[in-house]
Design a protein around this motif. Structure first.
Motif, PDB file in Angstrom:
ATOM      1  N   ILE A 204       0.859  -1.188   0.000  1.00 54.74           N
ATOM      2  CA  ILE A 204       0.000   0.000   0.000  1.00 54.74           C
ATOM      3  C   ILE A 204       0.892   1.233   0.000  1.00 54.74           C
ATOM      4  N   SER A 233      13.623  -1.559  10.160  1.00 52.52           N
ATOM      5  CA  SER A 233      12.787  -2.672  10.585  1.00 52.52           C
ATOM      6  C   SER A 233      11.311  -2.283  10.478  1.00 52.52           C
ATOM      7  N   GLY A 234      10.506  -3.190   9.932  1.00 52.09           N
ATOM      8  CA  GLY A 234       9.071  -2.950   9.844  1.00 52.09           C
ATOM      9  C   GLY A 234       8.645  -2.069   8.688  1.00 52.09           C
ATOM     10  N   GLY A 236       8.676  -2.827   5.500  1.00 55.33           N
ATOM     11  CA  GLY A 236       8.021  -3.563   4.411  1.00 55.33           C
ATOM     12  C   GLY A 236       8.990  -4.271   3.467  1.00 55.33           C
ATOM     13  N   LYS A 237      10.195  -4.602   3.950  1.00 54.33           N
ATOM     14  CA  LYS A 237      11.197  -5.223   3.057  1.00 54.33           C
ATOM     15  C   LYS A 237      10.718  -6.576   2.543  1.00 54.33           C
ATOM     16  N   GLU A 238      10.081  -7.348   3.441  1.00 56.40           N
ATOM     17  CA  GLU A 238       9.639  -8.672   2.997  1.00 56.40           C
ATOM     18  C   GLU A 238       8.547  -8.551   1.933  1.00 56.40           C
ATOM     19  N   ARG A 421       4.981  -1.690  10.581  1.00 57.78           N
ATOM     20  CA  ARG A 421       4.623  -2.729  11.557  1.00 57.78           C
ATOM     21  C   ARG A 421       4.036  -2.084  12.809  1.00 57.78           C
ATOM     22  N   GLU A 424       0.581  -0.816  12.088  1.00 56.39           N
ATOM     23  CA  GLU A 424      -0.364  -1.940  12.013  1.00 56.39           C
ATOM     24  C   GLU A 424      -0.764  -2.389  13.424  1.00 56.39           C
TER      25      GLU A 424
HETATM   26  N1  ATP Z   1       3.548  -0.698   2.214  1.00 51.28           N
HETATM   27  C1  ATP Z   1       2.914  -1.603   2.973  1.00 51.28           C
HETATM   28  N2  ATP Z   1       1.647  -1.911   2.690  1.00 51.28           N
HETATM   29  C2  ATP Z   1       0.979  -2.787   3.453  1.00 51.28           C
HETATM   30  N3  ATP Z   1       1.485  -3.414   4.521  1.00 51.28           N
HETATM   31  C3  ATP Z   1       2.743  -3.145   4.821  1.00 51.28           C
HETATM   32  C4  ATP Z   1       3.537  -2.238   4.071  1.00 51.28           C
HETATM   33  N4  ATP Z   1       4.749  -2.179   4.592  1.00 51.28           N
HETATM   34  C5  ATP Z   1       4.747  -3.019   5.628  1.00 51.28           C
HETATM   35  N5  ATP Z   1       3.557  -3.608   5.778  1.00 51.28           N
HETATM   36  C6  ATP Z   1       3.164  -4.561   6.836  1.00 51.28           C
HETATM   37  O1  ATP Z   1       3.988  -4.235   7.955  1.00 51.28           O
HETATM   38  C7  ATP Z   1       4.504  -5.418   8.545  1.00 51.28           C
HETATM   39  C8  ATP Z   1       6.024  -5.395   8.483  1.00 51.28           C
HETATM   40  O2  ATP Z   1       6.436  -5.520   7.137  1.00 51.28           O
HETATM   41  P1  ATP Z   1       7.697  -6.416   6.725  1.00 51.28           P
HETATM   42  O3  ATP Z   1       7.762  -7.663   7.543  1.00 51.28           O
HETATM   43  O4  ATP Z   1       7.692  -6.570   5.248  1.00 51.28           O
HETATM   44  O5  ATP Z   1       8.842  -5.433   7.169  1.00 51.28           O
HETATM   45  P2  ATP Z   1      10.398  -5.686   7.181  1.00 51.28           P
HETATM   46  O6  ATP Z   1      11.026  -4.429   6.713  1.00 51.28           O
HETATM   47  O7  ATP Z   1      10.706  -6.938   6.417  1.00 51.28           O
HETATM   48  O8  ATP Z   1      10.665  -5.862   8.703  1.00 51.28           O
HETATM   49  P3  ATP Z   1      11.932  -6.547   9.435  1.00 51.28           P
HETATM   50  O9  ATP Z   1      13.150  -5.806   9.000  1.00 51.28           O
HETATM   51  O10 ATP Z   1      11.628  -6.329  10.861  1.00 51.28           O
HETATM   52  O11 ATP Z   1      11.908  -7.974   9.005  1.00 51.28           O
HETATM   53  C9  ATP Z   1       3.910  -6.582   7.779  1.00 51.28           C
HETATM   54  O12 ATP Z   1       2.754  -7.018   8.439  1.00 51.28           O
HETATM   55  C10 ATP Z   1       3.521  -5.989   6.451  1.00 51.28           C
HETATM   56  O13 ATP Z   1       2.434  -6.663   5.892  1.00 51.28           O
END
Ligand code: ATP
Length: 514
Positions: A204, A233-234, A236-238, A421, A424
């Motif tokens: 999003i 962290s958090g 949205g990288k995944e 995160r 959310e």
């Molecule tokens: N742009 C976005 N749109 C919708 N949901 C998002 C978005 N970015 C992050 N999220 C939600 O926020 C949460 C964290 O995202 P994600 O795990 O991808 O982050 P990350 O950067 O990989 O975190 P980490 O470094 O802690 O592993 C997830 O539940 C994800 O679905």
């Protein structure tokens, strides 16, 4: 041929000038020609002393010329005024693009009186001028004038030429505006379809930094190259890694995730590459590793900065040779896996500190993607909030239909160290707490309570909470009444003065609601 007397001439010139000014004042870019032409004909009737006048439009599709607007003609006369190209005087003017002036039309054989206009038993002067753009004739403007005013005929011709130039400019302007609107609509449509194409469904955010990131994702997904995603962290990288995988031609193959920080070093290698039977104590059977599980698809290596130097050198080999060696075996297994790594750490700093291999850094850094922190794209917050409200309303079975203004203001002014995160989690909690289908400011965690600074530090826990609720009510009512204090006070059942005191207490700017 102007044989008018001096005073008469002066009067005519001033009338002509006033006519041109009146017409010019109506020719604004927004004015529709359909509305403009009748006004123009009336002005000509008033100031030029014409008996009749008409603007005809040439329809290129069927080569006919029809009356679009007129003065001094009945509807029936108007409807009869249809000419073919070259037919009658009007048809000839449109065909040749040249004006025709006839001092007495009743004795001219080209005159057809197609309209059946009355009064043709008297002598009448007639002028017909083409309306042309730079490339085509689009119609004509003609007038009938009393024969005994023919001494003004040269002046009238000049005026008509000026008016037709004005009409033609207006037509060209309308066409240009129409073309521009069509182009801009087409442009928007194309941009939207591009956006839809680039906007991975699971992510999003419409902010421009996110749009740039979507374009990069789209480019990367067309290749099989290694990619590395940087971001807090958090952030949205995944999700980005998933977007790359699921928009690539590997989409139907596995997407395997592995968190490099989650396991002790001793287990990482066998998890990633698998192990042979008896490779170590407890390895009673052969085991397939994550790389093999991801064969044909992609592997997401989260927190890649946490890998030990030994594991890093094995990963480097996989990236170079495209084959893995199971722990405790000498067997090389060819694999076809796209590696997508991610980290919240500064890898170059780790390289400098001797904790990360420079050669691996370069191998991974083929396609770097930066995921922006939420505080750098706050315009995306309302969209994310909407999505999370829907999601958690369903999950928790507690319907929430909206979020209050103070609550959204609080979300917008917070700095979000935990990124999406944290947002959310915050909405999940608020949806659970919401009681009237609305998320209020007081449903948000204390860390977001920005009005805290206007509530006295020493106020106790209960007082603080009561203040938050009160603040919320005051803001909501001001919003509902568009800043009308008296109405807001009445709705809340307090006096004007009591309401004013609360506005002052919380430092609310009433003008923001008007
Ligand atoms: N742009 C976005 N749109 C919708 N949901 C998002 C978005 N970015 C992050 N999220 C939600 O926020 C949460 C964290 O995202 P994600 O795990 O991808 O982050 P990350 O950067 O990989 O975190 P980490 O470094 O802690 O592993 C997830 O539940 C994800 O679905």
């Amino acid at each position: 041929m102007s044989e008018c007397k001096k005073d008469e001439c002066k009067e005519r010139h001033s009338k002509n000038l006033s006519l041109l000014l009146k017409i010019a004042s109506k020719m604004t870019p927004g004015e529709d020609l359909k509305d403009l032409l009748p006004k123009l004909m009336n002005f000509m009737g008033e100031d030029l002393g014409i008996i009749r006048g008409m603007v005809s439009i040439f329809n290129r599709k069927n080569s006919s010329i029809i009356v679009s607007s007129s003065f001094g003609m009945t509807d029936e006369e108007k409807s009869k005024g249809i000419y073919q190209l070259g037919e009658g005087i009007t048809g000839k003017v449109v065909e040749s693009g040249e004006a025709i002036v006839i001092p007495d039309i009743t004795s001219d054989e080209r005159f057809l009186n197609r309209t059946g206009s009355s009064g043709m038993d008297k002598k009448i002067a007639f002028i017909c001028v083409p309306v042309k753009t730079t490339s085509e004739v689009i119609g004509s403007l003609s007038i009938d004038k009393p024969y005994d005013e023919r001494r003004f005929i040269d002046d009238d011709l000049k005026i008509l030429k000026i008016i037709t130039t004005m009409i033609s400019k207006s037509v060209q302007l309308h066409r240009a505006i129409h073309e521009e609107q069509t182009l801009s609509m087409e442009n928007n449509r194309l941009q939207d379809s591009l956006k839809q194409k680039y906007n991975p469904k699971n992510i999003i955010g419409n902010s421009s930094i996110m749009q740039n990131m979507y374009e990069l994702i789209e480019k990367i997904s067309k290749t099989s190259s290694t990619a590395i995603i940087f971001g807090e962290s958090g952030s949205g990288k995944e999700l980005v890694a998933q977007a790359i995988h699921y928009s690539s031609d590997r989409a139907t193959k596995p997407f395997v995730t592995f968190n490099c920080a989650a396991l002790p070093e001793s287990l990482i290698e066998s998890e990633l590459f698998g192990h042979g039977k008896g490779a170590f104590t407890g390895a009673i059977t052969e085991k397939e590793g994550k790389f093999q599980a991801a064969d044909g698809g992609s592997i997401f290596l989260d927190e890649v900065g946490e890998l030990s130097l030994t594991a890093q050198s094995k990963l480097l080999r996989v990236l170079q040779e495209r084959e893995i060696e199971k722990v405790g075996t000498n067997e090389q297994v060819k694999i076809d896996v796209r590696v997508i790594a991610a980290t919240h750490r500064d890898l170059l700093q780790l390289v400098e500190d001797g904790e990360f291999r420079l050669d691996l850094y370069y191998r991974l850094n083929v396609f770097p993607i930066m995921v922006p922190p939420l505080r750098d794209r706050k315009t995306d917050i309302p969209l994310l909030v909407d999505m999370f409200i829907k999601k958690y309303s369903e999950i928790t079975n507690n319907l929430v239909t909206r979020i209050s203004t103070p609550a959204i203001d609080m979300l917008m002014s917070y700095h979000w160290p935990g990124n999406v995160r944290e947002l959310e989690n915050c909405i999940e909690r608020a949806v659970i707490l919401a009681e009237d289908e609305v998320i209020h400011g007081y449903n948000l965690p204390p860390s977001l309570q920005t009005i805290g600074n206007v509530i006295p530090e020493d106020s106790g826990k209960l007082q603080r909470h009561l203040d938050l609720v009160e603040y919320e009510f005051v803001i909501e009512e001001l919003k509902r009444t568009r800043g009308k204090i008296r109405a807001a006070a009445t709705n809340l059942g307090i006096t004007y003065r009591q309401f004013g005191l609360r506005v002052e207490k919380y430092g609310i700017d009433i003008d923001k609601f008007k």
